[in-house]
Design a protein around this motif. Structure first.
Motif: not given
Length: 293
Positions: A247-255
């Motif tokens: 979940d934290a990964l999803s929040d920090e990525l900006d694809p």
């Protein structure tokens, strides 16, 4: 289409190449392997007035181990990385990644320095350099300097290189005992540009990560060293903790969005790669089966 008219200068030494770049500045482009530059010129995406060909500079080729550091010359070809016993022994992540770069014809001409200077956010090598904590060795009017990979890549096709600079080598720390790596990417066909990819390096202590670096590519305007890795370090990894890190990964990525994938799809694939990576490195199949995608 064909390239617009340009002048051609073949550098006879690094010093000569720097002299040419000092004279022509932003009007010049450096030619090493040419696997990105020539197609871009033929499509009129770039139109340099002068091409500075450094392809004949033997001093910029080769792989050497110097103490705890592995040095790769900028003109070392992708195919050379695949063949090198030193790469396989001391930085095996690179060997795993290079096998995914395009096709043999490209790997036989493309160079390490050319790939890094191009800074394509979907390329494998920039993410690997970020993951491995590489230093990019650059020479320019002020002499030689080293730029950490985390600072080198600034955006799509944008780096810290100035017009008068020449990338001459890459320095990588030799992998520690107990280290492990993971590399995987999603692409429509082998050799195509990645839709999402992950290059990971870990230091294992028993069944835990003493250190973990996750270098994602094709998920933004540059390779990303995921901060979500911190949640998985020095702790017992459980399915719940992995879900939290995901979940934290999803929040920090900006694809970005393009013809290959939406941002939501890239986030989904990044989460899958995280799950596969952790399960593989820890040899925990139960983590891959967990519902964190």
């Amino acid at each position: 289409m064909k390239a617009s008219a340009f002048a051609y200068a073949r550098a006879t030494s690094v010093a000569h190449a720097l002299e040419l770049l000092a004279v022509h500045g932003e009007k010049a482009r450096v030619l090493s392997g040419g696997q990105s530059l020539i197609p871009a010129m033929n499509l009129r995406l770039v139109a340099p007035d002068v091409i500075v060909d450094i392809g004949g500079l033997a001093e910029l080729r080769g792989i050497a181990v110097e103490g705890k550091t592995l040095v790769i010359g900028a003109l070392t070809r992708h195919a050379d990385l695949l063949k090198s016993s030193d790469i396989a022994k001391f930085v095996p992540l690179l060997a795993a990644a290079v096998a995914h770069i395009a096709h043999p014809a490209i790997r036989n001409r493309g160079t390490v320095g050319g790939s890094l200077a191009q800074a394509d956010p979907a390329s494998e090598l920039p993410a690997c350099m970020l993951t491995l904590g590489a230093s990019i060795v650059v020479r320019g009017p002020g002499g030689e300097r080293r730029i950490a990979a985390e600072e080198f890549f600034r955006g799509i096709y944008e780096t810290q290189l100035a017009p008068q600079d020449l990338l001459v080598a890459v320095e990588l720390p030799v992998a520690d005992s107990g280290s492990a790596h993971f590399f995987q990417e999603f692409a429509r066909r082998h050799g195509d540009y990645a839709i999402t990819g992950l290059a990971a390096q870990a230091l294992l202590e028993g069944d835990r990560f003493a250190a973990l670096r996750l270098g994602y590519f094709a998920v933004g305007d540059r390779p990303v060293l995921a901060e979500a890795a911190d949640k998985l370090t020095d702790v017992a990894v459980t399915p719940a903790l992995l879900a939290e890190a995901s979940d934290a990964l999803s929040d920090e990525l900006d694809p970005h969005e393009d013809q290959q994938a939406t941002p939501a799809m890239r986030r989904h694939l990044a989460r899958i790669l995280l799950r596969r990576c952790v399960a593989s490195l820890l040899k925990r199949p139960d983590l891959q089966l967990g519902g964190v995608a």
